[in-house]
Enzyme design. Sequence first.
Site, PDB file in Angstrom:
ATOM      1  N   TYR A 233     -17.226 -48.837  -2.740  1.00  0.00           N
ATOM      2  CA  TYR A 233     -16.593 -48.227  -1.574  1.00  0.00           C
ATOM      3  C   TYR A 233     -15.891 -46.903  -1.842  1.00  0.00           C
ATOM      4  O   TYR A 233     -15.966 -45.973  -1.037  1.00  0.00           O
ATOM      5  CB  TYR A 233     -15.560 -49.197  -0.977  1.00  0.00           C
ATOM      6  CG  TYR A 233     -14.608 -48.550   0.012  1.00  0.00           C
ATOM      7  CD1 TYR A 233     -15.044 -48.181   1.277  1.00  0.00           C
ATOM      8  CD2 TYR A 233     -13.280 -48.286  -0.323  1.00  0.00           C
ATOM      9  CE1 TYR A 233     -14.192 -47.574   2.189  1.00  0.00           C
ATOM     10  CE2 TYR A 233     -12.419 -47.684   0.582  1.00  0.00           C
ATOM     11  CZ  TYR A 233     -12.874 -47.331   1.835  1.00  0.00           C
ATOM     12  OH  TYR A 233     -12.031 -46.733   2.719  1.00  0.00           O
TER      13      TYR A 233
ATOM     14  N   GLY B 292      -7.357 -39.950  -0.896  1.00  0.00           N
ATOM     15  CA  GLY B 292      -5.982 -39.998  -0.410  1.00  0.00           C
ATOM     16  C   GLY B 292      -5.759 -38.973   0.668  1.00  0.00           C
ATOM     17  O   GLY B 292      -5.959 -37.780   0.432  1.00  0.00           O
TER      18      GLY B 292
ATOM     19  N   ASN C 190      -3.430 -41.553 -11.011  1.00  0.00           N
ATOM     20  CA  ASN C 190      -4.268 -42.432 -10.182  1.00  0.00           C
ATOM     21  C   ASN C 190      -4.323 -43.770 -10.894  1.00  0.00           C
ATOM     22  O   ASN C 190      -4.757 -43.842 -12.037  1.00  0.00           O
ATOM     23  CB  ASN C 190      -5.679 -41.832 -10.046  1.00  0.00           C
ATOM     24  CG  ASN C 190      -6.664 -42.795  -9.399  1.00  0.00           C
ATOM     25  OD1 ASN C 190      -7.849 -42.775  -9.724  1.00  0.00           O
ATOM     26  ND2 ASN C 190      -6.218 -43.640  -8.490  1.00  0.00           N
ATOM     27  N   GLY C 191      -3.887 -44.807 -10.210  1.00  0.00           N
ATOM     28  CA  GLY C 191      -3.901 -46.140 -10.814  1.00  0.00           C
ATOM     29  C   GLY C 191      -2.639 -46.873 -10.447  1.00  0.00           C
ATOM     30  O   GLY C 191      -1.964 -46.529  -9.474  1.00  0.00           O
TER      31      GLY C 191
ATOM     32  N   CYS D 165      -5.651 -42.795  -5.355  1.00  0.00           N
ATOM     33  CA  CYS D 165      -5.300 -41.392  -5.469  1.00  0.00           C
ATOM     34  C   CYS D 165      -6.403 -40.613  -6.150  1.00  0.00           C
ATOM     35  O   CYS D 165      -7.304 -41.180  -6.754  1.00  0.00           O
ATOM     36  CB  CYS D 165      -4.025 -41.226  -6.293  1.00  0.00           C
ATOM     37  SG  CYS D 165      -2.608 -42.085  -5.598  1.00  0.00           S
TER      38      CYS D 165
HETATM   39  P1  AMP Z   1     -11.288 -54.711   7.181  1.00  0.00           P
HETATM   40  O1  AMP Z   1     -11.392 -54.211   8.561  1.00  0.00           O
HETATM   41  O2  AMP Z   1      -9.865 -54.959   6.761  1.00  0.00           O
HETATM   42  O3  AMP Z   1     -12.182 -55.869   6.876  1.00  0.00           O
HETATM   43  O4  AMP Z   1     -11.747 -53.522   6.220  1.00  0.00           O
HETATM   44  C1  AMP Z   1     -13.092 -53.359   5.905  1.00  0.00           C
HETATM   45  C2  AMP Z   1     -13.461 -51.907   5.969  1.00  0.00           C
HETATM   46  O5  AMP Z   1     -12.507 -51.115   5.268  1.00  0.00           O
HETATM   47  C3  AMP Z   1     -14.812 -51.672   5.342  1.00  0.00           C
HETATM   48  O6  AMP Z   1     -15.597 -51.055   6.327  1.00  0.00           O
HETATM   49  C4  AMP Z   1     -14.570 -50.742   4.179  1.00  0.00           C
HETATM   50  O7  AMP Z   1     -15.394 -49.609   4.276  1.00  0.00           O
HETATM   51  C5  AMP Z   1     -13.128 -50.331   4.252  1.00  0.00           C
HETATM   52  N1  AMP Z   1     -12.400 -50.623   3.021  1.00  0.00           N
HETATM   53  C6  AMP Z   1     -12.739 -51.404   1.996  1.00  0.00           C
HETATM   54  N2  AMP Z   1     -11.777 -51.437   1.045  1.00  0.00           N
HETATM   55  C7  AMP Z   1     -10.788 -50.646   1.495  1.00  0.00           C
HETATM   56  C8  AMP Z   1      -9.526 -50.254   0.983  1.00  0.00           C
HETATM   57  N3  AMP Z   1      -9.081 -50.693  -0.191  1.00  0.00           N
HETATM   58  N4  AMP Z   1      -8.784 -49.398   1.729  1.00  0.00           N
HETATM   59  C9  AMP Z   1      -9.213 -48.957   2.918  1.00  0.00           C
HETATM   60  N5  AMP Z   1     -10.392 -49.291   3.461  1.00  0.00           N
HETATM   61  C10 AMP Z   1     -11.179 -50.129   2.766  1.00  0.00           C
END
Ligand code: AMP
Length: 506
Positions: free
Chosen positions: A275, A60, A135-136, A34
Amino acid sequence: MESQEVMTLLSESNETPLSARQSPDDEDHPKEKCGVFGIWGDGDASRKTALGLHALQHRGQEAAGIVSFDGRRFHAHRDMGQVSAIFGKEEVMIGLKGKGAIGHVRYSTTGGTAQRNIQPLFAELAIGGFCLAHNGNLTNAASVRDRLVEKGAIFQSTADTEVIVHLIARQHGKTMVERLMAALLQVEGAYSLVCMGNDCVIGVRDPLGVRPLVLGKHGKSYIVTSETCALDILGAEFIRDVEPGEAIVLNEEGLTSIKPFPASPHRFCVFEYIYFARPDSCLGNRSVYAARKQIGMELSRESPVAADAVIPVPDSGVPAALGYSEESGISFELGIIRNHYVGRTFIEPAQRIRDFGVKLKHNANRAIIEGRRVILVDDSIVRGTTSVKIVQMVRAAGAREVHMRIASPPTVYSCFYGIDTPERSELLASRMSEAQMAQYIGADSLAFISIDGLYRAMGLHGRNNLHPQFCDACLTGDYPIKLSDRNARRNQNTPDGQLSLLSEFA
Ligand code: AMP
């Protein structure tokens, strides 16, 4: 005149809190990423809050809300969707009167349309109206909640944040600030909170400072918000990070800093750099962009490979790919183009739809890829869905070799502190070795930056230099804050994995 969509909350009245109106059967998820924003003493408080939330939209996209205070009444507007759609209407903004406002953007990959959990939460307390944006994620929310429910409390949302409101209601301090601090001494977890009562806005960061919170100033008004990009959008001045364990009170007298908690080692979330935060933000005195680029450079030093082009998985892989390219001398190319008009809410959590979502989002740039050896750089692999699709797509566009480089160590553990991650069993790196993962995603080679390499890139000499300075639980399993609810569930012999407040309480 007030719009019908804007709810006015009379702080003197016993009006039903908003959450009571909301659907009881929505799916929800306790771990939300968030963004928060709060400003006090500004004639344009809610408009500035809306702009700040717009800059925090990456934190978000599912829902957003603003509560303002005009000296007598609180006004609230919350809805599902993106900030520009919700607050781009003049009739909504006119209703959000007052010189104080707080706001929240909410993200949940579980796809629930959880109206009842949209923040800021609002409650009528004995001491006056009170609203709260979080947020958290609290790690003892379920046990605190059980205790409160046993004593007769009636909860209206499934959000962990609501326990804070209930705890404040039971404190006896003279001021809102005293009651909030007394309540926070009873919760565990990660929180950057922005709250507002009838005489102040308060920004608080948990003692370890897991989630970000910064302090800024625009004209004569102070601002507390998640990231500096929310200050930049207003042309506001960045003053400093709110310190871990610090509460900043903004009121008519200006600004007061309080440190109500015993000192703890700081453990800011390293994934914010990898990220989550916006690359133009500066957190903990570090540019997020510069950190990502350095990580890419270190990744190139650790895992070089002969190739013709370095290609980022857009957008989050771009700064690390630039660093990888600069360090390796291999040209940076936009070999994958992202369609920016795919709403994130469209990408539902079911695997079937997620697969489809990736195809909607990215396309290979054949002119760059055909016949070439390419290095794909992404920030992380979570379930592996993106990597599988991207590698397939790049091969279909004629790549001769595909090497995947990941600008974070393998994500092996779930986050319980506010970043939405799936259960451990769904994390690719918790099930497979690096070689197995390379095979699974179909790459000729796969390498992640090492944990020491990550910290070298951040200017530290390895993870154990002095002490871990970041929370890296998702990478190491070293959880710096007790996971009381999860441990309680384990002791009750319930299945391992993520705590679900909904399944506990719905
Ligand atoms: P995946 O397809 O599940 O391996 O997700 C990897 C991709 O999701 C990467 O390209 C990241 O940029 C992005 N990503 C990493 N952590 C998160 C997260 N917590 N929530 C949403 N997207 C994420």
